[in-house]
Scaffold this active site. Sequence first.
Site, PDB file in Angstrom:
ATOM      1  N   LYS A  81       0.870  -1.180   0.000  1.00 26.85           N
ATOM      2  CA  LYS A  81       0.000   0.000   0.000  1.00 26.85           C
ATOM      3  C   LYS A  81       0.903   1.224   0.000  1.00 26.85           C
ATOM      4  O   LYS A  81       2.039   1.154   0.487  1.00 26.85           O
ATOM      5  CB  LYS A  81      -0.863  -0.020   1.277  1.00 26.85           C
ATOM      6  N   GLY A 180     -25.762   1.618   3.414  1.00 29.75           N
ATOM      7  CA  GLY A 180     -24.921   2.301   2.424  1.00 29.75           C
ATOM      8  C   GLY A 180     -25.175   1.767   1.036  1.00 29.75           C
ATOM      9  O   GLY A 180     -24.860   0.626   0.724  1.00 29.75           O
ATOM     10  N   VAL A 181     -25.800   2.611   0.198  1.00 30.14           N
ATOM     11  CA  VAL A 181     -26.079   2.179  -1.174  1.00 30.14           C
ATOM     12  C   VAL A 181     -25.329   3.077  -2.158  1.00 30.14           C
ATOM     13  O   VAL A 181     -25.901   3.686  -3.049  1.00 30.14           O
ATOM     14  CB  VAL A 181     -27.604   2.092  -1.468  1.00 30.14           C
ATOM     15  N   GLY A 182     -24.013   3.145  -1.945  1.00 33.41           N
ATOM     16  CA  GLY A 182     -23.126   3.859  -2.864  1.00 33.41           C
ATOM     17  C   GLY A 182     -22.730   2.918  -3.988  1.00 33.41           C
ATOM     18  O   GLY A 182     -23.559   2.133  -4.477  1.00 33.41           O
ATOM     19  N   ASN A 183     -21.458   2.949  -4.370  1.00 30.21           N
ATOM     20  CA  ASN A 183     -21.015   2.130  -5.510  1.00 30.21           C
ATOM     21  C   ASN A 183     -21.302   0.647  -5.314  1.00 30.21           C
ATOM     22  O   ASN A 183     -21.990   0.017  -6.117  1.00 30.21           O
ATOM     23  CB  ASN A 183     -19.514   2.330  -5.733  1.00 30.21           C
ATOM     24  N   VAL A 184     -20.777   0.064  -4.243  1.00 24.74           N
ATOM     25  CA  VAL A 184     -20.955  -1.373  -4.030  1.00 24.74           C
ATOM     26  C   VAL A 184     -22.410  -1.690  -3.653  1.00 24.74           C
ATOM     27  O   VAL A 184     -23.025  -2.608  -4.202  1.00 24.74           O
ATOM     28  CB  VAL A 184     -20.005  -1.905  -2.928  1.00 24.74           C
ATOM     29  N   TYR A 186     -25.169  -0.229  -4.287  1.00 23.86           N
ATOM     30  CA  TYR A 186     -26.105  -0.144  -5.415  1.00 23.86           C
ATOM     31  C   TYR A 186     -26.053  -1.431  -6.258  1.00 23.86           C
ATOM     32  O   TYR A 186     -27.087  -2.030  -6.568  1.00 23.86           O
ATOM     33  CB  TYR A 186     -25.775   1.076  -6.283  1.00 23.86           C
TER      34      TYR A 186
HETATM   35  P1  NAD Z   1     -19.217   4.674  -1.603  1.00 27.95           P
HETATM   36  O1  NAD Z   1     -18.624   5.869  -0.975  1.00 27.95           O
HETATM   37  O2  NAD Z   1     -19.549   4.700  -3.055  1.00 27.95           O
HETATM   38  O3  NAD Z   1     -20.550   4.229  -0.830  1.00 27.95           O
HETATM   39  C1  NAD Z   1     -20.700   4.294   0.548  1.00 27.95           C
HETATM   40  C2  NAD Z   1     -22.113   4.775   0.818  1.00 27.95           C
HETATM   41  O4  NAD Z   1     -22.325   4.723   2.227  1.00 27.95           O
HETATM   42  C3  NAD Z   1     -22.359   6.213   0.377  1.00 27.95           C
HETATM   43  O5  NAD Z   1     -23.520   6.283  -0.409  1.00 27.95           O
HETATM   44  C4  NAD Z   1     -22.521   6.957   1.689  1.00 27.95           C
HETATM   45  O6  NAD Z   1     -23.428   8.034   1.593  1.00 27.95           O
HETATM   46  C5  NAD Z   1     -23.067   5.865   2.585  1.00 27.95           C
HETATM   47  N1  NAD Z   1     -22.910   6.108   4.021  1.00 27.95           N
HETATM   48  C6  NAD Z   1     -21.918   6.770   4.663  1.00 27.95           C
HETATM   49  N2  NAD Z   1     -22.159   6.770   5.984  1.00 27.95           N
HETATM   50  C7  NAD Z   1     -23.309   6.088   6.166  1.00 27.95           C
HETATM   51  C8  NAD Z   1     -24.085   5.758   7.318  1.00 27.95           C
HETATM   52  N3  NAD Z   1     -23.716   6.123   8.548  1.00 27.95           N
HETATM   53  N4  NAD Z   1     -25.224   5.053   7.143  1.00 27.95           N
HETATM   54  C9  NAD Z   1     -25.615   4.676   5.913  1.00 27.95           C
HETATM   55  N5  NAD Z   1     -24.941   4.989   4.794  1.00 27.95           N
HETATM   56  C10 NAD Z   1     -23.797   5.675   4.923  1.00 27.95           C
HETATM   57  O7  NAD Z   1     -18.189   3.488  -1.282  1.00 27.95           O
HETATM   58  P2  NAD Z   1     -18.125   2.051  -1.964  1.00 27.95           P
HETATM   59  O8  NAD Z   1     -17.085   2.056  -3.013  1.00 27.95           O
HETATM   60  O9  NAD Z   1     -19.516   1.601  -2.281  1.00 27.95           O
HETATM   61  O10 NAD Z   1     -17.555   1.192  -0.754  1.00 27.95           O
HETATM   62  C11 NAD Z   1     -18.374   0.823   0.328  1.00 27.95           C
HETATM   63  C12 NAD Z   1     -17.542   0.093   1.364  1.00 27.95           C
HETATM   64  O11 NAD Z   1     -16.972  -1.091   0.773  1.00 27.95           O
HETATM   65  C13 NAD Z   1     -16.358   0.889   1.901  1.00 27.95           C
HETATM   66  O12 NAD Z   1     -16.140   0.527   3.244  1.00 27.95           O
HETATM   67  C14 NAD Z   1     -15.201   0.411   1.058  1.00 27.95           C
HETATM   68  O13 NAD Z   1     -13.964   0.553   1.718  1.00 27.95           O
HETATM   69  C15 NAD Z   1     -15.550  -1.054   0.899  1.00 27.95           C
HETATM   70  N6  NAD Z   1     -14.965  -1.671  -0.296  1.00 27.95           N
HETATM   71  C16 NAD Z   1     -15.244  -1.176  -1.527  1.00 27.95           C
HETATM   72  C17 NAD Z   1     -14.695  -1.783  -2.646  1.00 27.95           C
HETATM   73  C18 NAD Z   1     -15.016  -1.272  -4.018  1.00 27.95           C
HETATM   74  O14 NAD Z   1     -14.758  -1.992  -4.984  1.00 27.95           O
HETATM   75  N7  NAD Z   1     -15.554  -0.084  -4.169  1.00 27.95           N
HETATM   76  C19 NAD Z   1     -13.856  -2.899  -2.504  1.00 27.95           C
HETATM   77  C20 NAD Z   1     -13.607  -3.405  -1.224  1.00 27.95           C
HETATM   78  C21 NAD Z   1     -14.165  -2.773  -0.113  1.00 27.95           C
END
Ligand code: NAD
Length: 371
Positions: A81, A180-184, A186
């Site tokens: 990292k 949390g319905v962000g990238n993952v 969703y």
């Molecule tokens: P993201 O930022 O796109 O989505 C996170 C979502 O969580 C956002 O919509 C945010 O508004 C919401 N959120 C924040 N605080 C919250 C709360 N208290 N209650 C409810 N919702 C809340 O991130 P992501 O890329 O979807 O990643 C989500 C998690 O998965 C993170 O912990 C990330 O480290 C982990 N992760 C992601 C990946 C990846 O491929 N993107 C890979 C491994 C791990």
Amino acid sequence: MAGVFQQIEQYGHEQIVFAQDRKVGLKAIIGIHSTVLGPSLGGCRMWKYSDEGEALRDVLRLSRGMTYKAAVAGLKLGGGKAVILGDSRTQKTPELLRSFGRIVEGLSGRYITAEDVGMKVADIDTIRTETRFAVGGSNVGGSGDPSVMTAFGVFQGMKAALKFAGIGEELNGIRVAIQGVGNVGYHLCSYLSAAGARLTVSDVYPNQVDRVIQEFGAVPVQPDQIYAVDCDIFAPCALGAVLNSRTIPQLRCKIVAGSANNQLETEADGYELFKRGVVYAPDYAINAGGLINVAAELDGYEHQRVVKQVTQINKTIASILERSKAEGLPPHLAADRLAEQRLAASASEKKAESSCCAPSHAPPVTGRPRA
Ligand code: NAD
């Protein structure tokens, strides 16, 4: 940063690189935790740390986590990292990124960089102008958004956890609460909805919630209510440390399986879930789909091969849960043991191969990951 070597020893790293380029304002630390299984791979984070000690701790912790994640995912990769000290919104320049790229290139492939907090796909493209050792860019052969494969891996891991819990492998009618319905989150909603699951969701941004209500018929709850939703699976897909002494007593689920990193606030929280009979799919094992996706670039990206590999997360979670049951260990520790076993086997193979000549650079790997 007193006791630097003591800290490095505690985490068991092979190499730490401190880099500075005053002309462009670059201060970076690269942590190569282990190359026992292969070249170390892990994202580069740009963050405004409160001090240099905090930056060092972060890179040590995160790079060690990558060693475990790659090992459990069955990848021929080690853990690494990088952190760049600074505010990504105001201090990130093309010159700084290119300088970082030259430092990565100088490591001749022992460390392969990728995107992390504070970095974008376009930044990887800039870094790649100086090094061959960067993945996750937008160039030809790039693997694209990793969150789709992360969600697919979580979906596979959920099936294994359901089977282990005696509910069967079918998602049809299964009640899933997603935080949390962000990238993952969703994409996970999309897989689950197609499989007939019933979704309850929370997010701090109403527009994120509206999208999954409209597209997948999800039922919204307030962020602080998600823990207490009566459901089969609770899926943390937002923040770390959400499984703790305040939230665990509220849980009304049979399984916890989600993408967030570092879900357990403390070691004791893993024991608490185990004691309560909640089936926990360890975070770094179930969320490895994104890493598998990005790592596939190294052998020439082929989507179908990635899908096949990510599907294996089902088997990985099943074997961790079986091991946890057989050994009476919480699943997060069973996952650590699996990783350590793979690392030890590979280290002894390498030792046997090279016993006649080159010295080993790899110290034994100990201690559980935190990322
Ligand atoms: P993201 O930022 O796109 O989505 C996170 C979502 O969580 C956002 O919509 C945010 O508004 C919401 N959120 C924040 N605080 C919250 C709360 N208290 N209650 C409810 N919702 C809340 O991130 P992501 O890329 O979807 O990643 C989500 C998690 O998965 C993170 O912990 C990330 O480290 C982990 N992760 C992601 C990946 C990846 O491929 N993107 C890979 C491994 C791990």
